[in-house]
Design an enzyme around this catalytic site. Structure first.
Site, PDB file in Angstrom:
ATOM      1  CG  ASP A  33      -2.036   0.993   1.130  1.00 24.83           C
ATOM      2  OD1 ASP A  33      -3.192   0.572   0.994  1.00 24.83           O
ATOM      3  OD2 ASP A  33      -1.753   2.220   1.190  1.00 24.83           O
ATOM      4  CG  ASN A  91     -12.513  -0.325   3.566  1.00 25.69           C
ATOM      5  OD1 ASN A  91     -13.043  -0.592   4.638  1.00 25.69           O
ATOM      6  ND2 ASN A  91     -11.277   0.124   3.476  1.00 25.69           N
ATOM      7  CD  GLU A  99      -8.599   6.209   0.372  1.00 26.51           C
ATOM      8  OE1 GLU A  99      -7.600   6.046  -0.359  1.00 26.51           O
ATOM      9  OE2 GLU A  99      -8.530   6.514   1.573  1.00 26.51           O
ATOM     10  CB  VAL A 100      -8.946   2.017  -5.048  1.00 25.18           C
ATOM     11  CG1 VAL A 100      -8.625   1.492  -6.449  1.00 25.18           C
ATOM     12  CG2 VAL A 100      -7.905   3.028  -4.607  1.00 25.18           C
ATOM     13  CG  HIS A 104      -8.574  -2.866  -2.495  1.00 24.97           C
ATOM     14  ND1 HIS A 104      -9.496  -2.150  -3.227  1.00 24.97           N
ATOM     15  CD2 HIS A 104      -8.388  -2.176  -1.344  1.00 24.97           C
ATOM     16  CE1 HIS A 104      -9.844  -1.059  -2.549  1.00 24.97           C
ATOM     17  NE2 HIS A 104      -9.196  -1.057  -1.392  1.00 24.97           N
ATOM     18  CG  MET A 105      -8.316  -9.099   1.908  1.00 27.45           C
ATOM     19  SD  MET A 105     -10.055  -9.044   2.412  1.00 27.45           S
ATOM     20  CE  MET A 105     -10.671 -10.515   1.613  1.00 27.45           C
ATOM     21  CG  HIS A 106      -6.802  -2.829   3.032  1.00 22.06           C
ATOM     22  ND1 HIS A 106      -6.037  -1.702   2.829  1.00 22.06           N
ATOM     23  CD2 HIS A 106      -8.022  -2.547   2.510  1.00 22.06           C
ATOM     24  CE1 HIS A 106      -6.769  -0.781   2.205  1.00 22.06           C
ATOM     25  NE2 HIS A 106      -7.979  -1.271   2.005  1.00 22.06           N
TER      26      HIS A 106
HETATM   27  P1  DGP Z   1      -9.695   1.568   0.297  1.00 20.34           P
HETATM   28  O1  DGP Z   1      -9.969   2.742   1.182  1.00 20.34           O
HETATM   29  O2  DGP Z   1     -10.068   0.268   0.971  1.00 20.34           O
HETATM   30  O3  DGP Z   1     -10.292   1.737  -1.084  1.00 20.34           O
HETATM   31  O4  DGP Z   1      -8.108   1.483   0.146  1.00 20.34           O
HETATM   32  C1  DGP Z   1      -7.396   1.967  -0.956  1.00 20.34           C
HETATM   33  C2  DGP Z   1      -5.926   1.851  -0.629  1.00 20.34           C
HETATM   34  O5  DGP Z   1      -5.200   2.009  -1.822  1.00 20.34           O
HETATM   35  C3  DGP Z   1      -5.420   2.918   0.333  1.00 20.34           C
HETATM   36  O6  DGP Z   1      -4.958   2.270   1.527  1.00 20.34           O
HETATM   37  C4  DGP Z   1      -4.271   3.590  -0.396  1.00 20.34           C
HETATM   38  C5  DGP Z   1      -3.977   2.652  -1.531  1.00 20.34           C
HETATM   39  N1  DGP Z   1      -3.548   3.304  -2.756  1.00 20.34           N
HETATM   40  C6  DGP Z   1      -4.169   4.333  -3.404  1.00 20.34           C
HETATM   41  N2  DGP Z   1      -3.493   4.674  -4.502  1.00 20.34           N
HETATM   42  C7  DGP Z   1      -2.439   3.804  -4.582  1.00 20.34           C
HETATM   43  C8  DGP Z   1      -1.378   3.634  -5.515  1.00 20.34           C
HETATM   44  O7  DGP Z   1      -1.263   4.343  -6.519  1.00 20.34           O
HETATM   45  N3  DGP Z   1      -0.462   2.651  -5.245  1.00 20.34           N
HETATM   46  C9  DGP Z   1      -0.565   1.837  -4.143  1.00 20.34           C
HETATM   47  N4  DGP Z   1       0.360   0.911  -3.977  1.00 20.34           N
HETATM   48  N5  DGP Z   1      -1.568   1.975  -3.246  1.00 20.34           N
HETATM   49  C10 DGP Z   1      -2.478   2.947  -3.476  1.00 20.34           C
END
Ligand code: DGP
Length: 123
Positions: A33, A91, A99-100, A104-106
């Protein structure tokens, strides 16, 4: 929510922007992340165009679902998180602050992680 090809993880999957890759399989990719919330914070994503866990579970093939599930465990083992423990979190949508819009799984670990979630503020 319809899938938006312009999201940042779609760009990573297309190789248009770089990522710090930790694991890749036929149907899944794992990378660090960009804004880590724990000592270890990795995102595991399916390569297919799915917006959320419910979308993925309903639309993905069995092969994709098996591959993704195995990727989660492989990443946890590969990063040495199993002995001391780790957390998986996904999320979806506004209430969860996604956000994205690519599923995705954190994967969090590497240190004690505290409470699972913060309770919402109440007035
Ligand atoms: P969420 O809030 O669950 O949608 O988490 C999105 C995550 O994605 C957040 O923890 C930050 C990460 N993230 C956003 N942009 C980028 C990127 O360009 N590269 C990487 N590696 N992570 C990103």
């Amino acid at each position: 929510m319809t899938y938006d090809d312009a999201n940042i993880f779609a760009k990573i999957l297309r190789g248009e922007i770089p990522c710090d890759k930790v694991y890749e399989s036929e149907h899944s990719l794992a990378f660090r992340d960009i804004n880590p919330q724990a000592q270890t914070h990795v995102l595991v994503i399916p390569k297919g165009a799915y917006v959320s866990a419910d979308d993925f579970s309903a639309q993905a093939s069995a092969a994709e679902i098996v591959d993704f599930t195995r990727a989660l465990g492989t990443v946890a083992r590969q990063l040495g998180l199993v002995a001391d423990g780790y957390r998986l979190l996904a999320n979806h949508g506004a209430h969860a602050g996604q956000e994205v819009p690519h599923f995705h799984m954190h994967v969090f670990g590497g240190e004690p992680l505290g409470r699972m979630v913060s309770p919402p503020a109440r007035v």
